[in-house]
Design a protein around this motif. Structure first.
Motif, PDB file in Angstrom:
ATOM      1  N   TRP A  12       0.687  -1.106   0.127  1.00 20.19           N
ATOM      2  CA  TRP A  12      -0.147   0.115   0.029  1.00 20.19           C
ATOM      3  C   TRP A  12       0.794   1.313  -0.052  1.00 20.19           C
ATOM      4  O   TRP A  12       0.280   2.155  -0.204  1.00 20.19           O
ATOM      5  N   ASP A  13       2.118   1.320   0.366  1.00 16.44           N
ATOM      6  CA  ASP A  13       2.846   2.479   0.286  1.00 16.44           C
ATOM      7  C   ASP A  13       3.004   3.381  -0.793  1.00 16.44           C
ATOM      8  O   ASP A  13       2.849   4.690  -0.727  1.00 16.44           O
ATOM      9  N   PHE A  14       2.775   2.710  -1.905  1.00 17.86           N
ATOM     10  CA  PHE A  14       2.726   3.572  -3.288  1.00 17.86           C
ATOM     11  C   PHE A  14       1.932   4.482  -3.665  1.00 17.86           C
ATOM     12  O   PHE A  14       1.462   5.572  -3.903  1.00 17.86           O
ATOM     13  N   THR A  15       0.831   3.765  -3.102  1.00 17.57           N
ATOM     14  CA  THR A  15      -0.572   4.301  -3.068  1.00 17.57           C
ATOM     15  C   THR A  15      -0.743   5.738  -2.379  1.00 17.57           C
ATOM     16  O   THR A  15      -1.233   6.650  -2.757  1.00 17.57           O
ATOM     17  N   ILE A  16      -0.146   5.578  -1.046  1.00 23.68           N
ATOM     18  CA  ILE A  16      -0.182   6.653  -0.101  1.00 23.68           C
ATOM     19  C   ILE A  16       1.008   7.686  -0.330  1.00 23.68           C
ATOM     20  O   ILE A  16       0.785   8.794  -0.311  1.00 23.68           O
ATOM     21  N   ASN A  17       2.323   7.078  -0.468  1.00 21.88           N
ATOM     22  CA  ASN A  17       3.254   8.069  -0.706  1.00 21.88           C
ATOM     23  C   ASN A  17       4.090   7.906  -1.843  1.00 21.88           C
ATOM     24  O   ASN A  17       5.367   8.400  -1.775  1.00 21.88           O
TER      25      ASN A  17
ATOM     26  N   HIS B  42      11.339  -3.069   0.242  1.00 19.77           N
ATOM     27  CA  HIS B  42      10.677  -2.117   1.099  1.00 19.77           C
ATOM     28  C   HIS B  42      11.582  -1.920   2.291  1.00 19.77           C
ATOM     29  O   HIS B  42      12.009  -2.926   2.749  1.00 19.77           O
ATOM     30  N   TYR B  43      11.626  -0.976   3.121  1.00 19.91           N
ATOM     31  CA  TYR B  43      12.469  -0.899   4.139  1.00 19.91           C
ATOM     32  C   TYR B  43      12.072  -1.834   5.371  1.00 19.91           C
ATOM     33  O   TYR B  43      12.950  -2.176   6.059  1.00 19.91           O
ATOM     34  N   GLY B  44      10.845  -2.427   5.295  1.00 19.33           N
ATOM     35  CA  GLY B  44      10.634  -3.506   6.112  1.00 19.33           C
ATOM     36  C   GLY B  44      11.377  -4.789   6.108  1.00 19.33           C
ATOM     37  O   GLY B  44      11.485  -5.391   6.883  1.00 19.33           O
ATOM     38  N   ALA B  45      11.680  -4.770   4.837  1.00 17.67           N
ATOM     39  CA  ALA B  45      12.948  -6.081   4.667  1.00 17.67           C
ATOM     40  C   ALA B  45      14.084  -5.957   5.561  1.00 17.67           C
ATOM     41  O   ALA B  45      14.370  -6.914   6.323  1.00 17.67           O
ATOM     42  N   THR B  46      14.655  -4.974   5.512  1.00 13.76           N
ATOM     43  CA  THR B  46      15.865  -4.587   6.536  1.00 13.76           C
ATOM     44  C   THR B  46      15.693  -4.699   7.947  1.00 13.76           C
ATOM     45  O   THR B  46      16.482  -5.172   8.686  1.00 13.76           O
TER      46      THR B  46
ATOM     47  N   ALA C 120      20.448   8.615  -5.340  1.00 18.41           N
ATOM     48  CA  ALA C 120      19.293   8.936  -4.554  1.00 18.41           C
ATOM     49  C   ALA C 120      18.744   7.695  -4.168  1.00 18.41           C
ATOM     50  O   ALA C 120      18.829   6.577  -4.812  1.00 18.41           O
ATOM     51  N   TYR C 121      17.837   7.539  -3.014  1.00 18.13           N
ATOM     52  CA  TYR C 121      17.187   6.677  -2.404  1.00 18.13           C
ATOM     53  C   TYR C 121      15.643   6.521  -3.128  1.00 18.13           C
ATOM     54  O   TYR C 121      15.336   7.588  -3.444  1.00 18.13           O
ATOM     55  N   SER C 122      15.304   5.402  -3.067  1.00 19.58           N
ATOM     56  CA  SER C 122      13.785   5.166  -3.564  1.00 19.58           C
ATOM     57  C   SER C 122      13.157   4.368  -2.343  1.00 19.58           C
ATOM     58  O   SER C 122      14.010   3.508  -1.752  1.00 19.58           O
ATOM     59  N   MET C 123      12.096   4.647  -2.299  1.00 20.05           N
ATOM     60  CA  MET C 123      11.360   3.937  -1.047  1.00 20.05           C
ATOM     61  C   MET C 123      11.143   2.276  -1.325  1.00 20.05           C
ATOM     62  O   MET C 123      11.119   1.624  -0.427  1.00 20.05           O
ATOM     63  N   ALA C 124      11.041   2.030  -2.614  1.00 21.59           N
ATOM     64  CA  ALA C 124      10.942   0.456  -2.910  1.00 21.59           C
ATOM     65  C   ALA C 124      10.903   0.445  -4.254  1.00 21.59           C
ATOM     66  O   ALA C 124      11.025   1.194  -5.137  1.00 21.59           O
ATOM     67  N   TRP C 125      11.114  -0.886  -4.853  1.00 23.97           N
ATOM     68  CA  TRP C 125      10.985  -1.125  -6.370  1.00 23.97           C
ATOM     69  C   TRP C 125       9.640  -1.293  -6.736  1.00 23.97           C
ATOM     70  O   TRP C 125       8.918  -2.463  -6.086  1.00 23.97           O
TER      71      TRP C 125
ATOM     72  N   PRO D 200       4.326  -5.817 -13.197  1.00 25.13           N
ATOM     73  CA  PRO D 200       4.915  -5.719 -14.557  1.00 25.13           C
ATOM     74  C   PRO D 200       4.989  -4.727 -15.498  1.00 25.13           C
ATOM     75  O   PRO D 200       5.825  -4.771 -16.626  1.00 25.13           O
ATOM     76  N   GLY D 201       4.004  -3.593 -15.543  1.00 27.60           N
ATOM     77  CA  GLY D 201       4.064  -2.641 -16.125  1.00 27.60           C
ATOM     78  C   GLY D 201       5.048  -1.508 -15.948  1.00 27.60           C
ATOM     79  O   GLY D 201       5.376  -0.712 -16.584  1.00 27.60           O
ATOM     80  N   LEU D 202       5.737  -1.750 -14.611  1.00 26.90           N
ATOM     81  CA  LEU D 202       6.695  -0.552 -14.242  1.00 26.90           C
ATOM     82  C   LEU D 202       8.249  -1.227 -14.109  1.00 26.90           C
ATOM     83  O   LEU D 202       8.824  -0.569 -14.518  1.00 26.90           O
ATOM     84  N   LEU D 203       8.087  -2.198 -13.067  1.00 22.80           N
ATOM     85  CA  LEU D 203       9.509  -2.747 -12.814  1.00 22.80           C
ATOM     86  C   LEU D 203      10.662  -1.674 -12.801  1.00 22.80           C
ATOM     87  O   LEU D 203      11.489  -1.879 -13.458  1.00 22.80           O
ATOM     88  N   ARG D 204      10.409  -0.692 -11.824  1.00 25.32           N
ATOM     89  CA  ARG D 204      11.612   0.261 -11.638  1.00 25.32           C
ATOM     90  C   ARG D 204      11.491   0.825 -10.099  1.00 25.32           C
ATOM     91  O   ARG D 204      10.616   0.568  -9.527  1.00 25.32           O
ATOM     92  N   ARG D 205      12.509   1.524  -9.864  1.00 25.54           N
ATOM     93  CA  ARG D 205      12.463   2.285  -8.583  1.00 25.54           C
ATOM     94  C   ARG D 205      11.330   3.474  -8.507  1.00 25.54           C
ATOM     95  O   ARG D 205      11.348   4.014  -9.597  1.00 25.54           O
ATOM     96  N   ASP D 206      10.758   3.580  -7.308  1.00 30.08           N
ATOM     97  CA  ASP D 206      10.071   4.861  -7.286  1.00 30.08           C
ATOM     98  C   ASP D 206      10.804   5.846  -7.145  1.00 30.08           C
ATOM     99  O   ASP D 206      11.977   6.097  -6.875  1.00 30.08           O
ATOM    100  N   GLY D 207      10.201   7.094  -7.568  1.00 32.77           N
ATOM    101  CA  GLY D 207      10.787   8.392  -7.686  1.00 32.77           C
ATOM    102  C   GLY D 207      11.119   9.184  -6.333  1.00 32.77           C
ATOM    103  O   GLY D 207      11.773   9.928  -5.974  1.00 32.77           O
TER     104      GLY D 207
END
Length: 124
Positions: free
Chosen positions: A24-29, A42-46, A85-90, A94-101
């Motif tokens: 859900w994080d992309f939808t919010i942030n 996502h940061y939850g992994a670490t 630069a950091y990204s919040m997650a990947w 399948p239509g994106l498959l990239r880091r978030d801005g």
């Protein structure tokens, strides 16, 4: 640790191995809001890796904990852009498959990484 093991997997794929399940994080942030999609590393992994690798240090015969913890730590580094630069997650769609801005919650992930980064030697 049992809760983390219930939803984190050790599979031979960079995006899934050790990745915390977040949706859900992309939808919010997120900068790109594509809907409710899977987020990889996502940061939850670490943060999960902290508990998993602490458990491995307590029980070094449980090699799967080292595998899962290493995947979680190193996967998070895939969210750093070539520019540094950091990204919040990947994006897992399948239509994106990239880091978030946006960097979003990358900070807690850095804590998890540096809290558990070490040299681990195991005989498997």
């Amino acid at each position: 640790v049992q809760a983390v093991l219930a939803y984190s997997t050790v599979v031979p794929h960079w995006a899934y191995c050790g990745s915390a399940r977040r949706y859900w994080d992309f939808t919010i942030n997120g900068k790109t809001q594509w809907g409710n999609e899977r987020e990889f590393h996502h940061y939850g992994a670490t943060l999960n890796a902290v508990a998993v690798l602490d458990s491995f240090r307590a029980f070094p015969e449980r090699h799967y904990l080292l595998q899962l913890g290493a995947c979680a730590l190193l996967g998070h580094l895939s969210n750093i852009h070539p520019s540094g630069a950091y990204s919040m997650a990947w994006h897992g769609d399948p239509g994106l498959l990239r880091r978030d801005g946006f960097s979003g919650d990358y900070g807690p992930g850095v804590y998890g990484y540096w809290r558990s980064a070490a040299a681990y030697v195991a005989c498997m």
